[in-house]
Design a protein around this motif. Sequence first.
Motif, PDB file in Angstrom:
ATOM      1  N   ARG A 122       0.841  -1.198   0.000  1.00  0.00           N
ATOM      2  CA  ARG A 122       0.000   0.000   0.000  1.00  0.00           C
ATOM      3  C   ARG A 122       0.879   1.252   0.000  1.00  0.00           C
ATOM      4  O   ARG A 122       1.770   1.396   0.857  1.00  0.00           O
ATOM      5  N   LYS A 123       0.651   2.164  -0.940  1.00  0.00           N
ATOM      6  CA  LYS A 123       1.599   3.269  -1.122  1.00  0.00           C
ATOM      7  C   LYS A 123       1.447   4.395  -0.108  1.00  0.00           C
ATOM      8  O   LYS A 123       2.278   5.303  -0.080  1.00  0.00           O
ATOM      9  N   THR A 124       0.437   4.317   0.759  1.00  0.00           N
ATOM     10  CA  THR A 124       0.408   5.257   1.884  1.00  0.00           C
ATOM     11  C   THR A 124       1.679   5.069   2.719  1.00  0.00           C
ATOM     12  O   THR A 124       2.190   6.038   3.287  1.00  0.00           O
ATOM     13  N   THR A 125       2.209   3.854   2.775  1.00  0.00           N
ATOM     14  CA  THR A 125       3.441   3.594   3.547  1.00  0.00           C
ATOM     15  C   THR A 125       4.640   4.257   2.866  1.00  0.00           C
ATOM     16  O   THR A 125       5.542   4.760   3.539  1.00  0.00           O
ATOM     17  N   HIS A 126       4.643   4.263   1.540  1.00  0.00           N
ATOM     18  CA  HIS A 126       5.732   4.912   0.808  1.00  0.00           C
ATOM     19  C   HIS A 126       5.682   6.425   1.021  1.00  0.00           C
ATOM     20  O   HIS A 126       6.712   7.072   1.181  1.00  0.00           O
ATOM     21  N   PHE A 127       4.464   6.976   1.030  1.00  0.00           N
ATOM     22  CA  PHE A 127       4.339   8.418   1.219  1.00  0.00           C
ATOM     23  C   PHE A 127       4.745   8.822   2.637  1.00  0.00           C
ATOM     24  O   PHE A 127       5.296   9.905   2.839  1.00  0.00           O
ATOM     25  N   ALA A 128       4.497   7.958   3.626  1.00  0.00           N
ATOM     26  CA  ALA A 128       4.953   8.248   4.991  1.00  0.00           C
ATOM     27  C   ALA A 128       6.480   8.301   5.019  1.00  0.00           C
ATOM     28  O   ALA A 128       7.071   9.187   5.653  1.00  0.00           O
ATOM     29  N   SER A 129       7.127   7.391   4.312  1.00  0.00           N
ATOM     30  CA  SER A 129       8.591   7.389   4.247  1.00  0.00           C
ATOM     31  C   SER A 129       9.110   8.631   3.517  1.00  0.00           C
ATOM     32  O   SER A 129      10.091   9.259   3.945  1.00  0.00           O
ATOM     33  N   LEU A 130       8.450   9.005   2.414  1.00  0.00           N
ATOM     34  CA  LEU A 130       8.884  10.192   1.658  1.00  0.00           C
ATOM     35  C   LEU A 130       8.777  11.447   2.526  1.00  0.00           C
ATOM     36  O   LEU A 130       9.656  12.310   2.505  1.00  0.00           O
ATOM     37  N   LYS A 131       7.693  11.534   3.293  1.00  0.00           N
ATOM     38  CA  LYS A 131       7.484  12.697   4.173  1.00  0.00           C
ATOM     39  C   LYS A 131       8.570  12.755   5.255  1.00  0.00           C
ATOM     40  O   LYS A 131       9.016  13.834   5.642  1.00  0.00           O
ATOM     41  N   LYS A 132       9.002  11.599   5.736  1.00  0.00           N
ATOM     42  CA  LYS A 132      10.085  11.548   6.722  1.00  0.00           C
ATOM     43  C   LYS A 132      11.387  12.071   6.116  1.00  0.00           C
ATOM     44  O   LYS A 132      12.152  12.793   6.742  1.00  0.00           O
ATOM     45  N   GLN A 133      11.626  11.698   4.836  1.00  0.00           N
ATOM     46  CA  GLN A 133      12.838  12.141   4.154  1.00  0.00           C
ATOM     47  C   GLN A 133      12.790  13.625   3.805  1.00  0.00           C
ATOM     48  O   GLN A 133      13.819  14.284   3.679  1.00  0.00           O
ATOM     49  N   HIS A 134      11.561  14.137   3.618  1.00  0.00           N
ATOM     50  CA  HIS A 134      11.366  15.507   3.123  1.00  0.00           C
ATOM     51  C   HIS A 134      10.192  16.123   3.902  1.00  0.00           C
ATOM     52  O   HIS A 134       9.067  16.187   3.409  1.00  0.00           O
ATOM     53  N   PRO A 135      10.461  16.555   5.143  1.00  0.00           N
ATOM     54  CA  PRO A 135       9.364  17.007   6.021  1.00  0.00           C
ATOM     55  C   PRO A 135       8.551  18.171   5.450  1.00  0.00           C
ATOM     56  O   PRO A 135       7.406  18.372   5.850  1.00  0.00           O
ATOM     57  N   GLU A 136       9.127  18.920   4.506  1.00  0.00           N
ATOM     58  CA  GLU A 136       8.394  20.041   3.890  1.00  0.00           C
ATOM     59  C   GLU A 136       7.290  19.542   2.955  1.00  0.00           C
ATOM     60  O   GLU A 136       6.476  20.321   2.473  1.00  0.00           O
ATOM     61  N   MET A 137       7.291  18.265   2.654  1.00  0.00           N
ATOM     62  CA  MET A 137       6.295  17.701   1.741  1.00  0.00           C
ATOM     63  C   MET A 137       4.889  17.898   2.315  1.00  0.00           C
ATOM     64  O   MET A 137       4.621  17.546   3.458  1.00  0.00           O
ATOM     65  N   VAL A 138       4.010  18.480   1.495  1.00  0.00           N
ATOM     66  CA  VAL A 138       2.604  18.677   1.862  1.00  0.00           C
ATOM     67  C   VAL A 138       1.791  17.803   0.920  1.00  0.00           C
ATOM     68  O   VAL A 138       1.825  17.991  -0.296  1.00  0.00           O
ATOM     69  N   PHE A 139       1.072  16.832   1.463  1.00  0.00           N
ATOM     70  CA  PHE A 139       0.401  15.850   0.606  1.00  0.00           C
ATOM     71  C   PHE A 139      -0.588  16.512  -0.360  1.00  0.00           C
ATOM     72  O   PHE A 139      -0.702  16.119  -1.510  1.00  0.00           O
ATOM     73  N   SER A 140      -1.307  17.541   0.128  1.00  0.00           N
ATOM     74  CA  SER A 140      -2.306  18.182  -0.739  1.00  0.00           C
ATOM     75  C   SER A 140      -1.664  19.012  -1.850  1.00  0.00           C
ATOM     76  O   SER A 140      -2.339  19.452  -2.774  1.00  0.00           O
ATOM     77  N   ASP A 141      -0.354  19.228  -1.757  1.00  0.00           N
ATOM     78  CA  ASP A 141       0.368  19.966  -2.792  1.00  0.00           C
ATOM     79  C   ASP A 141       1.331  19.029  -3.532  1.00  0.00           C
ATOM     80  O   ASP A 141       2.380  19.435  -4.019  1.00  0.00           O
TER      81      ASP A 141
END
Length: 187
Positions: free
Chosen positions: A124-143
């Motif tokens: 499930r790619k929600t897990t990948h997005f959690a990892s990406l956000k950890k690597q790049h805390p400025e990441m805003v999912f809605s953007d």
Amino acid sequence: MSTSRSLPSTIIFDLDDCLWSPEMYTLNSKPTKPITGELGTKGSGVIGVSNGSDTVKLFPSALKVCQRIAEGEFPNVTFGLASSSEEPTYSKSCLSGLDILPGLKMNELFPIQAIGRTRGLTSRKTTHFASLKKQHPEMVFSDTLFFDDCNWGDHVGDLNTSLGVKGIRTPNGLTEEEFEMGLDLFK
Ligand SMILES: [Mg+2]
């Protein structure tokens, strides 16, 4: 190229059947042998990575999109990868082997990467997005804009419902039209 264009702050791509083919799980061993040829109109470089029986190559239009990224068309956008590859070491071998422009490896275009389905990552790619956000805390999912072939499951729909990520399905590999459709979601 317009400087007034409104763009997402982060763009994430799936790999298998979105940027390249074939899918990693279909390969019987790790691709490591570089195959050289013409990078579209941009000169020669490594256009494929082979394991002797199969060669992993970018879709021609995905290569064009990657070349636009490499040439600096989107200077303020962070690019990343979200792949639930069953063979992440194969994926990484291809990422470090393939050229986008002469002398520029695909790996260098994507500072944030979540590849595989172990160590906190699942199918499930929600897990990948959690990892990406950890690597790049400025990441805003809605953007964030996401591209995925979705031939195995509706990752685009799941991420939209779960995290508010906007996405485009690329069932036959990323086309330039699909890439523009995605950018248009942020106009
Ligand atoms: Mg895929």
